[in-house]
Each structure stands twice: as C-alpha cells, then as structure tokens.
Enzyme design. Structure first.
Site, PDB file in Angstrom:
ATOM      1  N   LYS A 103       0.822  -1.215   0.000  1.00 16.51           N
ATOM      2  CA  LYS A 103       0.000   0.000   0.000  1.00 16.51           C
ATOM      3  C   LYS A 103       0.854   1.262   0.000  1.00 16.51           C
ATOM      4  CE  LYS A 103      -2.288  -1.366   3.483  1.00 16.51           C
ATOM      5  NZ  LYS A 103      -3.043  -1.239   4.736  1.00 16.51           N
ATOM      6  N   ARG A 157     -10.321   1.160  10.102  1.00 15.84           N
ATOM      7  CA  ARG A 157      -9.860  -0.206  10.315  1.00 15.84           C
ATOM      8  C   ARG A 157     -10.978  -1.103  10.823  1.00 15.84           C
ATOM      9  NH1 ARG A 157      -3.619   0.149  12.214  1.00 15.84           N
ATOM     10  NH2 ARG A 157      -2.859   0.376  10.088  1.00 15.84           N
ATOM     11  N   ARG A 188      11.945 -10.132   4.906  1.00 15.27           N
ATOM     12  CA  ARG A 188      12.545  -8.793   4.952  1.00 15.27           C
ATOM     13  C   ARG A 188      13.665  -8.711   5.986  1.00 15.27           C
ATOM     14  NH1 ARG A 188       7.959  -4.191   4.299  1.00 15.27           N
ATOM     15  NH2 ARG A 188       7.646  -4.621   6.503  1.00 15.27           N
ATOM     16  N   ARG A 246      12.975  -7.345  11.663  1.00 18.05           N
ATOM     17  CA  ARG A 246      12.180  -6.555  12.616  1.00 18.05           C
ATOM     18  C   ARG A 246      11.165  -7.462  13.298  1.00 18.05           C
ATOM     19  NH1 ARG A 246       9.077  -1.781  10.502  1.00 18.05           N
ATOM     20  NH2 ARG A 246       8.002  -3.529   9.563  1.00 18.05           N
ATOM     21  N   ARG A 281      -0.804 -10.329  12.938  1.00 26.04           N
ATOM     22  CA  ARG A 281      -1.276  -9.132  12.226  1.00 26.04           C
ATOM     23  C   ARG A 281      -2.318  -9.510  11.172  1.00 26.04           C
ATOM     24  NH1 ARG A 281       4.001  -6.498  10.050  1.00 26.04           N
ATOM     25  NH2 ARG A 281       2.668  -4.815   9.346  1.00 26.04           N
TER      26      ARG A 281
END
Ligand SMILES: [Zn+2]
Length: 222
Positions: free
Chosen positions: A16, A90, A129, A161, A172
């Site tokens: 996004k 949300r 990542r 991370r 998530r």
C-alpha cells in the site's frame, strides 16, 4: 475538477505504501497516513496532539473521534481536490464514522481501493525482509544483499524486525481478517470497492489503479 476521495485497503505487506507514493505523484493527492498524522500532531504539540498523547502515553488506543478530527483537518487543509487515506478506517464502526463526518462536510468517498494479497504471499514477503540499523531494506529471496546478512551500503548487520517475524505476521493477519476484512463487504455493498491483484508486480498494480481512477473521474464528469 472532480474530487478523488480515496481510501486504501489491504493486508500488511500488500504494498500500500508503494502504491500511495506513486498515486501521490500521479494525481497530486495528499497522502494521509494515520500513523504519521498522529506523530505529526504529537511532535507539533497541537491541541489534538496533546489530547492524543494522553491516551498513547497510557498505552490506550486514541479514540476514533479524535483521529477523525485530525483527518478532517488535514483534508480541509490539503485535500480540496481529494485525498488518499491509509490506515483508517480499520473497522466497520470507524467506516461509519468516516462516512458521516465526510457527509457533514458535503463530501463522500470516490472509491475504496483494495490491494488484495493472499496470506501465504504476505508471510513470504514480510518474513523475508531484513533491515540494517540505518533503515536499508532487503529481502532474502527478492532482493538479497551481496554478502549474506550484511548491508551492501554500510556493511552493518541485517536483522529481522519484530513486526516481520512469522508469528507476528500471522497475528497481524488474524487482526486484519477479523477487523478490516468486513470493510471489504461494507464498501462492496455501497458500490465503492475497487479490487486489485496485489500479487502482481508493483508497476502493473499501479497502472491498473491509475486506469481505474482515470475512468472514475470521467464517469463523474458525465
Ligand atoms: Zn544499511
């Protein structure tokens, strides 16, 4: 010129941010990311920022009403021709609140852009990542560094991370499916949903979004 009042929807890792960046360049739309907006108000010590800080400092969620006031201020200041809203709403409750607040200001959403990506792809993208302490990003499969585990630009060690660890990504995603995914039906019922295949490469996704927005603008002028 007709307005382009847009919100971006999609799971974490859908790209996004990348799409928002490109759309900002194409259409000159101000990007309103609620995370950034909250930080800005807090840093500048505005009245809304101080109010929000009281909740954040206690580890509480900032109430919808406060976030909506920040968004509306921002729209009024920069969004005469439209805006690109990311990170809000949300939940269906927040979507209702936003619809009502926009209506009060004589405006309405043009479209909700959904960048659709399946869970497996999200997990693969995010859990691969790696980042150095200076913020340079890599991906173990799609964009690996020359020396495994070290940044090409400054030689410092690459780490994963907390947000990108598979267990966190799965959490998530679960939050996304339970809270945000109902928004897809919400906007679909109102004829506002535009769906894009986020597993395609970023440039292709961008071209499709741009074509859709150009069409929406034409329709509005007719
Ligand atoms: Zn680096």
């Amino acid at each position: 010129m007709s307005e382009l009042n847009l919100i971006l929807l999609g799971p974490p890792g859908a790209g996004k941010g990348t799409q928002a960046e490109k759309l900002k360049d194409d259409f000159g739309l101000p990007y309103i990311g609620t995370g950034e907006l909250l930080r800005k108000h807090k840093d500048e010590g505005t009245e809304l920022g101080r109010e929000a800080a009281r909740y954040m400092d206690n580890g509480d969620l900032v109430p919808d009403e406060l976030v909506i006031r920040m968004i509306l201020d921002e729209i009024e200041e920069k969004g005469a021709d439209g805006f690109l809203l990311d990170g809000y709403p949300r939940s269906v409750e927040q979507a209702d609140a936003l619809t009502a607040a926009l209506e009060e200001n004589g405006r309405s959403l043009t479209a909700a852009l959904l960048i659709d990506v399946d869970d497996e792809t999200v997990i693969q993208r995010l859990s691969g990542r790696r980042q150095c302490r200076n913020g340079h990003l890599y991906h173990v499969i799609f964009d690996p560094p020359k020396n495994d585990g070290f940044c090409d630009q400054d030689g410092t060690r690459l780490v994963q991370r907390e947000d990108d660890k598979p267990a966190t990504v799965k959490r998530r995603l679960a939050t996304y499916h339970s809270k945000t995914a109902p928004l897809i039906d919400y906007y679909e019922e109102r004829g506002l949903l535009r769906r894009f295949d986020g597993t395609r490469d970023a440039k292709e996704v961008h071209n499709r979004i741009r074509a859709t927005l150009a069409m929406l603008r034409m329709e509005e002028r007719l």
